[in-house]
Structures are given as structure tokens and as C-alpha cells.
Design an enzyme around this catalytic site. Structure first.
Site, PDB file in Angstrom:
ATOM      1  N   HIS A  77     -11.212  -2.076   3.862  1.00 18.45           N
ATOM      2  CA  HIS A  77     -12.060  -1.695   2.358  1.00 18.45           C
ATOM      3  C   HIS A  77     -13.008  -2.864   2.240  1.00 18.45           C
ATOM      4  CE1 HIS A  77      -7.930   0.048   1.099  1.00 18.45           C
ATOM      5  NE2 HIS A  77      -8.928   1.295   1.271  1.00 18.45           N
ATOM      6  N   LYS A 118      -0.437  10.460  -5.975  1.00 17.28           N
ATOM      7  CA  LYS A 118       0.140   9.276  -5.143  1.00 17.28           C
ATOM      8  C   LYS A 118       0.930   8.379  -6.319  1.00 17.28           C
ATOM      9  CE  LYS A 118      -3.086   8.748  -1.594  1.00 17.28           C
ATOM     10  NZ  LYS A 118      -4.075   7.838  -0.931  1.00 17.28           N
ATOM     11  N   ARG A 129     -12.497   6.316   9.469  1.00 13.53           N
ATOM     12  CA  ARG A 129     -11.926   5.630  10.396  1.00 13.53           C
ATOM     13  C   ARG A 129     -11.631   6.579  11.923  1.00 13.53           C
ATOM     14  NH1 ARG A 129      -6.527   4.419   7.148  1.00 13.53           N
ATOM     15  NH2 ARG A 129      -7.126   6.516   6.785  1.00 13.53           N
ATOM     16  N   SER A 152      -3.921   1.557   3.731  1.00 14.65           N
ATOM     17  CA  SER A 152      -3.268   0.891   2.789  1.00 14.65           C
ATOM     18  C   SER A 152      -1.508   1.279   2.911  1.00 14.65           C
ATOM     19  CB  SER A 152      -3.532   1.353   1.433  1.00 14.65           C
ATOM     20  OG  SER A 152      -4.804   0.838   1.117  1.00 14.65           O
TER      21      SER A 152
END
Length: 173
Positions: free
Chosen positions: A31, A55, A104, A142
Site C-alpha cells: 500500500h 469485512k 497485484r 493485509s
């Protein structure tokens, strides 16, 4: 902590404002890499911490904002904010029209393309800019960091020191 910077000075052209939204639970070096690179491209970069209702975060919204503020304090054109609304509404409230998203993998791209297309449908003035992650962070998320930290694994190469300290405090008191 949440410094609001003017979007433009009187008599000058509007500033280029971008928003990098995410849950940042916790912020990783991946990040931070995107933040540092995007900050070089825009007059003002707002890192907008969202409260993702799908989440269950480890860190509260305020804790995530505080961690982000600490690790970006040396980047003068970055501010930290939080939001609980549609991203396109938040963008309008900040006079921003560029969304920054890190990619990614191909899997990330497929998901991010759907989001970008929906945001464009909701507001035709919104553009999404995809930034490829630095290859050394392509495996990093994360979720992986939290899992490693839960089992007392080493995360010092994955997150800034203050984040590592806070992970230890939360997960292994």
C-alpha cells in the site's frame, strides 16, 4: 490528523486530486509503495479509508487512519480521511475525479475492472487509474499479514514498524 487541503488557490488552475480508497487493515509496504508513487503524480492524494461492511476489520476506522497518518507524515501532499458512502459521492465531495487502485495479479484486475466500470456508470466524470504493484510486493495482502501475525510470525518485512507493533499488541498481548 486529517488535514483538509484546499483544492485550488484563487487565481490558479484547479489541482489534480486523486483518491486511493481501501480498507488498509492493516497498511502494508505494498500500500505504502502505491501511495508514494501516486503522490508524485498528483497535486493532492487522499488516502480514503473505507468501512467495508463485508469485512470484519482487526483495526477500527480511527486506528487505520492514525496508522496511515503516521506512515505518510513525510509525504506533504497526502492526506488521510475516512468514508462510509459510495465512493463516487465521496469523490465528488472532495472535488476529485481520479481513483487510484493497485493491481497485484490478473485476478485483482478482473475485480478492479468491474468496480471501475460500475464507478464510471455511476459518474461519467470518474476515471480509475490502475497501478501495478512493485513485483516484490505482488504476494502481499493485509489478510496474509494478519494471518502470519496471528501465529506470531515475522511481519517486519511486510509492514512498517508501527504497524508491526500494533499487530502484536492486538493479536498477541
Amino acid at each position: 490528523m486529517e488535514e483538509k487541503k484546499p483544492m485550488h488557490d484563487s487565481g490558479s488552475a484547479p489541482k489534480r486530486v486523486a483518491v486511493y480508497p481501501g480498507s488498509f487493515d492493516p497498511i502494508t509496504y505494498g500500500h505504502l509503495d502505491i501511495i508514494q508513487r501516486a503522490a508524485k503524480m498528483f497535486d493532492h492524494l487522499i488516502v480514503a479509508v473505507l468501512n467495508n461492511t463485508s469485512k470484519k476489520p482487526l483495526f477500527s476506522l480511527d486506528e487505520r487512519k492514525a496508522l496511515l497518518a503516521e506512515v505518510t507524515k513525510d509525504i506533504p501532499n497526502v492526506s488521510i480521511d475516512g468514508f462510509r458512502d459510495l465512493l463516487v459521492r465521496y469523490m465528488k465531495s472532495q472535488n476529485a475525479n481520479i481513483i487510484i487502485r493497485g493491481i497485484r495479479s490478473v485476478t485483482d484486475f478482473e475485480y478492479e475492472l468491474q468496480l471501475a466500470s460500475m464507478n464510471k456508470k455511476l459518474d461519467d466524470n470518474i476515471e480509475t487509474m490502475f497501478m501495478m504493484t512493485n513485483p516484490k510486493y505482488s504476494y502481499l495482502s493485509s489478510s496474509i499479514v494478519k494471518e502470519i501475525a496471528t501465529f506470531n510470525g515475522e511481519v517486519h518485512e511486510l509492514v512498517p514498524p508501527i504497524v508491526e507493533e500494533q499487530l502484536k499488541r492486538k493479536l498477541n498481548p
